[in-house]
Scaffold this active site. Structure first.
Site, mmCIF file in Angstrom:
data_model
loop_
_atom_site.group_PDB
_atom_site.id
_atom_site.type_symbol
_atom_site.label_atom_id
_atom_site.label_comp_id
_atom_site.label_asym_id
_atom_site.label_seq_id
_atom_site.Cartn_x
_atom_site.Cartn_y
_atom_site.Cartn_z
ATOM 1 N N HIS A 133 -6.907 -23.695 24.217
ATOM 2 C CA HIS A 133 -7.756 -24.742 23.641
ATOM 3 C C HIS A 133 -8.509 -25.536 24.706
ATOM 4 O O HIS A 133 -9.048 -26.588 24.408
ATOM 5 C CB HIS A 133 -6.916 -25.721 22.808
ATOM 6 C CG HIS A 133 -6.509 -25.173 21.468
ATOM 7 N ND1 HIS A 133 -5.612 -24.165 21.338
ATOM 8 C CD2 HIS A 133 -6.888 -25.509 20.215
ATOM 9 C CE1 HIS A 133 -5.436 -23.901 20.046
ATOM 10 N NE2 HIS A 133 -6.205 -24.687 19.346
ATOM 11 N N GLU A 181 -14.063 -17.793 11.552
ATOM 12 C CA GLU A 181 -15.251 -18.027 12.390
ATOM 13 C C GLU A 181 -16.181 -16.817 12.432
ATOM 14 O O GLU A 181 -17.398 -16.959 12.410
ATOM 15 C CB GLU A 181 -14.833 -18.393 13.822
ATOM 16 C CG GLU A 181 -14.231 -19.787 13.965
ATOM 17 C CD GLU A 181 -12.752 -19.833 13.628
ATOM 18 O OE1 GLU A 181 -12.157 -18.768 13.318
ATOM 19 O OE2 GLU A 181 -12.172 -20.935 13.661
#
Lengths: 332, 457
Positions: free
Chosen positions: B260, B191
C-alpha cells in the site's frame, strides 16, 4: 453444433442475397489477406475469420444504425460487416496511409467512429469491459443504442469478463455479450481450457439471460440477435449469446494448427459451412440460378482484388506520422 | 490505579483530531466496549470505545476542542472507590498540537559560516487584487471535480466508495447529494473491470473521472490504463481516444506496508499517450485537476494521502485553472536548484529554508506535471545555479530524477559545476516498522546532505 439449420424460411430473397454477399465478401477478403501475408505484404499477426462469417453477418442484420460494436484482434469480418470499406481495411493490413488507422494500427487495431466500430483490441478480453463502457455511455446519454461486445471462448475465461458481467447486470447496461465460440483458444480446445460446456450459462450467476446458437446458420444468429437486442433496448440489461462456430484457419497465420485433425476441419467445411447453407437456400427456393450466384462471386472478387491493389498502391505513412496522434489537442 | 485515556489514532495518517462529543460524564461508570466519545478525523467521525473498566474521574479536554494531538491525555479513568486526588495528577499533555501550517523552519546548521539569505517566495500568477481562501488539498480536489461536473454534463465520477460512503478519504464528500447516483457511482471492488468500463465510456462520449482508492490498486487496471486508454488515439490514426482522468492517492501513507506504499510517478510518466500530474499544493491540485478533466487525453492524477489535510492559499476565482505541462518555481535562487514534485516538495522547501540560513539561495522547482515534463524550466534554472538536486519519494532506478539528470547532462552539461544528485526513496519494498519506514523514505536531512555535496560544503 446445436440445432438443425434453418431449411425453410420466410426470409426475403433480398435479405438472403445480402447475407450471402456479406459472408462471401468476408471469406474472399480473408483469403486474399492470407495470400498477401504469404507474399510478405502483411506483417506481424494476422487472424483470419474464415468459417465464422455467419456470426457477424447475422448480428449486423439485427443491429440498427447507431448501435456500436467492439471486438478482439480477429476483427476483419466485423469491420466489413458493419460497412467499413474493404480498401481501408486491407490498406491497414499492409500498413499504408490509406488504412483506417493510417497504417499505425495494423490488423488488430482498427477503428471507425463513423461506423461505430470501436476496435480491434489486441489484449484478450479487454474489449469486454470496453463494450460495457460504451453501453454505459449510451445509457447515460439516454440514446437508446445497444453495443455488441464480441469475444471468444478463450477470452471467456478472463477475470475481467466476470467483473464486467457483474457491473453490466448491476447497472442494466444495454450490451449484448457475444461469445464467438470457435472451440479453440489459440491451440487449446474448449474441453481442455474451460470448466463448463455451455459458456453462456455462466451468465446465470449474474442474472444475465443467454442462449447458445448455431453460428453456422446466419438466420438463427439473426433471430437470436433480434431477441438480444430487443432485450437490451427495452432497458432490461445485458444479454449473452454464445454462438457456436468454427474457424477453418489457424489461430493466426503462423499457427500450423496441429492441435486438431485435418479431417475435423474438413468435416465441418463440408457439412456445416455457413455460406454453402445460404447458397443452398437461394438455389432450392429458386431465388437464384447458379449463374446469378456466379455473377455475385465475380463482383465480390472484383471488390477484394481492388482492395488488394489499393493496399499495395497506397503509400506508406509519411515519416512525420510517427509523431502524430499521440495526444489530442484541446478544441479551441 | 488511575488510567489516562489517550487521544486515539483512528487512521494511518492521523496526527490530531477534534474531540467532537463526550458520551460520558465525570462520575459515570464505564466498562470495556462502552462508547466514550465521538472523535472527528479529517476523514470521518468515529466512535471511541473504552478499553478498561472504571469510573470517569475527569474529562481533560472539553468537547468541541480541535487539533487534539494523538496520544495526549483526554480523560482520567479511576478504579471504583478511588478519587481523583488519590490518583497522581496526570501530566498536562493535552495541549493542542501545533497546526501543520505553523511548522517552524529547522534551526540554522552550525556548519553555516555565511549570513542567512532572504527566501525569495514566488507569488501566484493571478490578476492583481485576487483574493485567496484557505483550502485543504482534499477540499481543492473536491471543488475541482464539482465545478467541472456543474459545467459539463458528460463528466462523472466513479470508483470504490465514492458515493454513499462519501469517499474512502472523503474527497467526494457531499457530491452524491449534489449530483445524484447517475453521476457519482459506487463500483464493486473490481479495478480491472471498472477501469475498462470507464475507458469504453470515454470512447462513447463521456468524460469519466475514475477514483482509485489508492494507486496501488490501479495495478489491477494497468492493462486498460496503458493498452486501452493511452494507446487508442495513436492506434486509431487519431479517430478516437479516451478523454478521462484516473485519480487517487499515490505514494506512502503511514505504516501501511509494502503493498500500500508505492509512488508510481515514474511508471506512468514512462507512457506516451498519458499525461501525468502530481500536485503538491491545494491551489495546484485544484487548477490542474480542472485542466485534467477538460483535457482530451487520459490523465493520471497522483494525489497524496498525507497532503490531503494540509491547507494552502487558493485563488478565490470562479474558474481557476493551471495549465498541464508547466513547472512552478516556488522560490527563486541563484546557488542551487532543487527539483521536486508532490510530497517531495515538502522536503525541498524545508531544505531551501535551511540552506537560506546557511547563506545559500536555493531555487525550488515543483514539476507538478511529469508528462509532459517542463524540462526547459529546470534547464534554465540550472544554467543560472549550476547545481541540481532532485527529490522524490519513488524508487531510485529509472526515477524521475534519473531522467532530469540525464536531460541536464545533455542540455546543460557545460553549466554543471557538480554531478546532479537524485534523492529518492530507498531501493526496498516499504517496511512496516516505524523506524525502518522512516529510513526508507526520503528526508530533508538527505536533501541537505546532497545539497551540501553539490555545493562542496
Amino acid at each position: 453444433m446445436a440445432a438443425k439449420k434453418t431449411s425453410k424460411t420466410n426470409v426475403s430473397k433480398d435479405d438472403l442475397l445480402h447475407y450471402y454477399r456479406e459472408m462471401l465478401l468476408i471469406r474472399r477478403f480473408e483469403e486474399k489477406a492470407g495470400q498477401l501475408y504469404g507474399m510478405g505484404l502483411i506483417g506481424g499477426f494476422c487472424h483470419l475469420y474464415i468459417g465464422q462469417e455467419a456470426v457477424v453477418v447475422g448480428l449486423e442484420a439485427a443491429a440498427e444504425e447507431g448501435d456500436k460494436r467492439v471486438t478482439s484482434y480477429r476483427d476483419h469480418g466485423h469491420m466489413l460487416a458493419c460497412g467499413m470499406e474493404a480498401n481501408g481495411v486491407m490498406a491497414e493490413l499492409t500498413g499504408r496511409s490509406g488504412g483506417y488507422s493510417k497504417g499505425k494500427g495494423g490488423s488488430m487495431h482498427m477503428f471507425s467512429k463513423e461506423k461505430h466500430f470501436y476496435g480491434g483490441h489486441g489484449i484478450v478480453g479487454a474489449q469486454v469491459p470496453i463494450g460495457a463502457g460504451l453501453a454505459f455511455a449510451d445509457k447515460y446519454l439516454g440514446n437508446g443504442r445497444v453495443t455488441f461486445a464480441y469475444f471468444g471462448d478463450g477470452a471467456a475465461n478472463q477475470g475481467q469478463v466476470y467483473e464486467t458481467f457483474n457491473m453490466a447486470a448491476l447497472w442494466d447496461l444495454p450490451v449484448v455479450f457475444v461469445i464467438e465460440n470457435n472451440q479453440y483458444a489459440m491451440g487449446t480446445s474448449q474441453q481442455r481450457s474451460t470448466s463448463s460446456a455451455e459458456i453462456y450459462e455462466r451468465g446465470r450467476a449474474f442474472g444475465i439471460p443467454g442462449e447458445a446458437i448455431d453460428g453456422m446458420d446466419v438466420l438463427a444468429v439473426k433471430a437470436a440477435g433480434e431477441t438480444a437486442v430487443a432485450h437490451c433496448r427495452s432497458g432490461k440489461g445485458p444479454y449473452i449469446l454464445e454462438i457456436k462456430t468454427y474457424r477453418y484457419r489457424g489461430h493466426s497465420m503462423s499457427d500450423p494448427a496441429k492441435y486438431r485433425t485435418r479431417e475435423e476441419v474438413q468435416k465441418i467445411r463440408e457439412e456445416k459451412d455457413a455460406i454453402e447453407h445460404v447458397r443452398d437456400l437461394l438455389l432450392t427456393s429458386k431465388h437464384c440460378s447458379e449463374e446469378d450466384l456466379k455473377a455475385i462471386d465475380k463482383d465480390i472478387k472484383a471488390v477484394v482484388n481492388e482492395s488488394a491493389e489499393f493496399a499495395k498502391q497506397s503509400p506508406e505513412p509519411a515519416l512525420d506520422e510517427l509523431w502524430t496522434d499521440i495526444y489530442a489537442q484541446a478544441e479551441a | 490505579m488511575a488510567i489516562e485515556i489517550l487521544m486515539p489514532a483512528l487512521s494511518p495518517t492521523m496526527e490530531e483530531g477534534t474531540l467532537a462529543k463526550w458520551l460520558v460524564a465525570e462520575g459515570d461508570k464505564v466498562s470495556s466496549g462502552d462508547i466514550l466519545a465521538e472523535i472527528e478525523t479529517d476523514k470521518a467521525t468515529m466512535e471511541f470505545e473504552a478499553v478498561d473498566e472504571g469510573v470517569i474521574g475527569k474529562l481533560l479536554i472539553a468537547e468541541g476542542t480541535a487539533n487534539v494531538a494523538v496520544n495526549s491525555a483526554i480523560a482520567v479513568l479511576l478504579d471504583e472507590g478511588e478519587s481523583l486526588s488519590d490518583a497522581a495528577s496526570p501530566a498536562q499533555t493535552a495541549a493542542p498540537a501545533a497546526s501543520a501550517a505553523a511548522q517552524t523552519p529547522a534551526a540554522p546548521t552550525s556548519a553555516s559560516a555565511q549570513a542567512p539569505v532572504a527566501v525569495q517566495v514566488v507569488e501566484h500568477d493571478v490578476p492583481a487584487g485576487t483574493s485567496f481562501k484557505s483550502l485543504t488539498v482534499r477540499e481543492a480536489i473536491r471543488e475541482a471535480m464539482s465545478e467541472e461536473m456543474r459545467s459539463d454534463e458528460t463528466v462523472y465520477l466513479m470508483g470504490e466508495e465514492v458515493a454513499e460512503y462519501q469517499g474512502a478519504y472523503k474527497i467526494s464528500q457531499g457530491m452524491l447529494d449534489e449530483f445524484g447516483s447517475k453521476r457519482v457511482i459506487d463500483t464493486p471492488i473490481t479495478e480491472h473491470g471498472f477501469a475498462g468500463i470507464a475507458v469504453g465510456a470515454a470512447f462513447g462520449g463521456l468524460k469519466p473521472v475514475v477514483e482509485f482508492m489508492t494507486f496501488n490498486f490501479a495495478m489491477q487496471a494497468m492493462d486498460h490504463i496503458i493498452n486501452s486508454a493511452a494507446k487508442t488515439l495513436y492506434m486509431s490514426g487519431g479517430q478516437m481516444g479516451a478523454p478521462m482522468v484516473f485519480r487517487g492517492p499515490n505514494g506512502a501513507a503511514a505504516r501501511v506496508g509494502a503493498q500500500h506504499s508505492q509512488d508510481y510517478a515514474a511508471w506512468y510518466a514512462h507512457i506516451p499517450g498519458l499525461k501525468v500530474v502530481m500536485p503538491y499544493s491545494a491551489d495546484d491540485a485544484k487548477g490542474l485537476l480542472k485542466s485534467a478533466i477538460r483535457d482530451p487525453n487520459p490523465v493520471i492524477f497522483l494525489e497524496n494521502e498525507i497532503l490531503y489535510g494540509q491547507s494552502f492559499q487558493v485563488p478565490d476565482l470562479p474558474d481557476y485553472t493551471v495549465p498541464l505541462g508547466k513547472a512552478r518555481i516556488w522560490r527563486e535562487g541563484n546557488d542551487i536548484t532543487l527539483v521536486s514534485f508532490g510530497i517531495g516538495m515538502k522536503y525541498a522547501l524545508e531544505a531551501a529554508d535551511q540552506l537560506a540560513e546557511m547563506g545559500v539561495s536555493a531555487e525550488v522547482i515543483d514539476l507538478r506535471c511529469l508528462r509532459p515534463l517542463d524540462t526547459a524550466t529546470v534547464v534554465n534554472s540550472v544554467k543560472k545555479t549550476n547545481r541540481c538536486v532532485t527529490i522524490e519519494e519513488g524508487f531510485p532506478v529509472c526515477s524521475i530524477g534519473s531522467h532530469i539528470s540525464s536531460v541536464l547532462m545533455q542540455e546543460a552539461f557545460d553549466y554543471l559545476d557538480a554531478p546532479v544528485i537524485t534523492c529518492t526513496g530507498k531501493d526496498v519494498p516499504m517496511p512496516y516498522a516505524a523506524n525502518l519506514e522512516k529510513l526508507a523514505l526520503v528526508t530533508t536531512d538527505e536533501v541537505m546532505t546532497a545539497a551540501k555535496s553539490v555545493l562542496y560544503r
